[in-house]
Write a protein that holds these residues in place. Structure first.
Motif, PDB file in Angstrom:
ATOM      1  N   SER A 114       0.576  -7.411 -10.205  1.00 25.51           N
ATOM      2  CA  SER A 114       0.623  -7.474  -8.955  1.00 25.51           C
ATOM      3  C   SER A 114       0.527  -6.197  -8.079  1.00 25.51           C
ATOM      4  O   SER A 114       1.523  -5.322  -8.482  1.00 25.51           O
ATOM      5  N   LYS A 136     -11.320 -11.851  -8.242  1.00 31.38           N
ATOM      6  CA  LYS A 136     -10.230 -11.500  -9.328  1.00 31.38           C
ATOM      7  C   LYS A 136     -10.731 -11.452 -10.867  1.00 31.38           C
ATOM      8  O   LYS A 136     -10.146 -10.824 -11.665  1.00 31.38           O
ATOM      9  N   ASN A 157      -4.703  -8.460  -7.326  1.00 31.34           N
ATOM     10  CA  ASN A 157      -5.114  -7.825  -8.256  1.00 31.34           C
ATOM     11  C   ASN A 157      -6.131  -8.427  -9.262  1.00 31.34           C
ATOM     12  O   ASN A 157      -6.467  -9.761  -9.024  1.00 31.34           O
ATOM     13  N   SER A 194      -1.839 -13.289  -6.004  1.00 29.00           N
ATOM     14  CA  SER A 194      -1.752 -11.670  -5.776  1.00 29.00           C
ATOM     15  C   SER A 194      -3.121 -11.051  -5.873  1.00 29.00           C
ATOM     16  O   SER A 194      -4.099 -11.378  -6.645  1.00 29.00           O
ATOM     17  N   ASP A 237       0.212 -11.504 -16.283  1.00 31.17           N
ATOM     18  CA  ASP A 237       0.080 -10.893 -15.006  1.00 31.17           C
ATOM     19  C   ASP A 237       0.728 -11.879 -14.210  1.00 31.17           C
ATOM     20  O   ASP A 237       0.623 -11.790 -12.879  1.00 31.17           O
ATOM     21  N   GLY A 238       1.497 -12.759 -14.598  1.00 30.19           N
ATOM     22  CA  GLY A 238       2.286 -13.818 -13.509  1.00 30.19           C
ATOM     23  C   GLY A 238       1.346 -14.892 -12.901  1.00 30.19           C
ATOM     24  O   GLY A 238       1.687 -15.433 -12.183  1.00 30.19           O
ATOM     25  N   ASP A 239       0.039 -14.852 -13.270  1.00 27.42           N
ATOM     26  CA  ASP A 239      -0.935 -15.376 -12.505  1.00 27.42           C
ATOM     27  C   ASP A 239      -0.813 -17.218 -13.135  1.00 27.42           C
ATOM     28  O   ASP A 239      -1.359 -17.887 -12.512  1.00 27.42           O
TER      29      ASP A 239
HETATM   30 MG    MG Z   1      -0.663 -13.099  -9.716  1.00 27.29          MG
END
Ligand code: MG
Ligand code: TXA
Length: 333
Positions: A153, A57, A147, A145, A227-229
């Motif tokens: 995602s 990632k 990505n 996710s 990115d919501g990570d």
């Molecule tokens: Mg994510």
């Protein structure tokens, strides 16, 4: 570097699932279809495989990952499962709900999965192909996710190939994801003080969770990364304090002081008089990442006043390793 074209695509039939499971058991990375988004799966019990996720990632930090299980018994085996969790699991699993619960100790799940935290995020995905893959692998799968860091995602195999082609071993192709947004992340690890806390809105609506629990959720404020990570930690500084050992950390040390524990890296270990763990005698960053959290824990348990950490190169996974060490070394109140 391989190109997107040579990333192996596996059909979502018995042969494809069996092949994907073989890759995972061997420590490889497989893009796994789920009902929310594609996940980048690895054997959650294999620290090196989990370290590969961060490498693929290109994440500059170790954020905790969700563990995916195919059945409720496995979830109950890995985490403390209070009645609230039972209720939510009965209502929403399999499905896009992730619950953060206290890890059981000892645990077969690598420390790297939960980035050294005492909690574990767990979910039973709604996509049948995901559950078949987990069952065939016969172990829980860690999967963020699929990505590259900083990207959105992926909801199709094409998105995955675009982002991670050549960096992973295979994509299990089940077409487009149906939900399209990530799972809701709900923290149930501290019910006595804070109650259930919503860490990330997602596939299951907050109102449905509140109706099921018969209680309102706390909403954790915080700056989620684009990115919501990363979601808001439960309370400010919570993550930071969990990452901090009790011993003081000195970074970039070439000559440890007498009595100081040593976290070494590479073949040239300086003379030392106290406990020493070498993250990777061969200077391999993947191996170092895989063992980082358990090494910190073990050296901290020695009770030395300080832990000297040898310099670790900042390239590749070294960036995330140094980020974690810097936080662990930061002065705390
Ligand atoms: Mg994510
Ligand atoms: O729908 C999904 O949840 C997808 C599919 C693949 O399952 N997965 C996903 O994973 O979105 P990821 O890594 O991109 O996001 C997981 C989120 C992160 O924001 C992470 O910080 C949070 O869950 N998380 C994981 N473990 C946690 C823990 N122990 N405590 C608090 N937050 C945690």
């Amino acid at each position: 570097m391989k190109s997107a074209i040579d990333t192996k695509r596996l059909h979502c039939d018995d042969t494809g699932v069996a092949e994907a499971a073989r890759i995972l058991i061997g420590g490889g990375l497989v893009a796994m279809p789920t009902e929310t988004v594609y996940g980048l799966a690895a054997d959650a019990t294999n620290a090196i495989a989990v370290a590969r996720i961060f490498e693929a990632k290109g994440r500059p930090r170790f954020n905790p990952l969700i563990v995916h299980v195919a059945d409720l018994e496995t979830a109950r085996r890995l985490v403390e499962f209070p009645p609230e969790a039972e209720k939510l699991a009965a209502a929403f699993w399999p499905g896009p709900l992730t619950m953060v619960l206290r890890r059981k100790d000892p645990s077969p799940v690598s420390d790297l999965v939960s980035a050294g935290l005492s909690t574990l995020a767990i979910r039973m995905p709604g996509h049948e192909a995901a559950r078949r893959l987990i069952a065939a692998a016969g172990r829980p799968l860690a999967a963020p996710s699929a990505n590259r860091s900083g990207h959105v995602s992926p909801t199709t195999p094409e998105h995955v190939a675009f982002d991670l082609g050549g960096r992973i071993d295979a994509i299990l192709d089940a077409g487009a994801a149906s939900v399209g947004v990530e799972s809701t992340v709900l923290d149930l690890s501290d019910l006595d003080t804070t109650g259930p806390a919503l860490l990330r809105p997602g596939g299951i609506a907050r109102a449905d969770l509140e109706a099921c629990l018969g209680a309102p959720l706390t909403v954790a404020a915080g700056d989620a990364e684009a990115d919501g990570d990363a979601v808001a930690p439960r309370s400010p500084g919570q993550l930071a304090s969990h990452y901090a050992p009790r011993s003081r950390l000195r970074l970039g040390v070439d000559e440890p002081e007498p009595g100081e524990a040593l976290l070494a890296f590479g073949p040239r270990v300086p003379p030392h008089t106290s406990a020493m763990i070498n993250l990777s005698p061969s200077g391999n960053l993947l191996e170092a990442a895989a063992g980082l959290f358990s090494a910190l824990r073990a050296l901290d348990a020695e009770g030395c006043r300080s832990i000297a950490v040898m310099p670790i190169p900042a390239e590749g996974l070294g960036e995330a390793i140094n980020d974690r060490l810097l936080r662990a070394a930061a002065p705390r109140s």
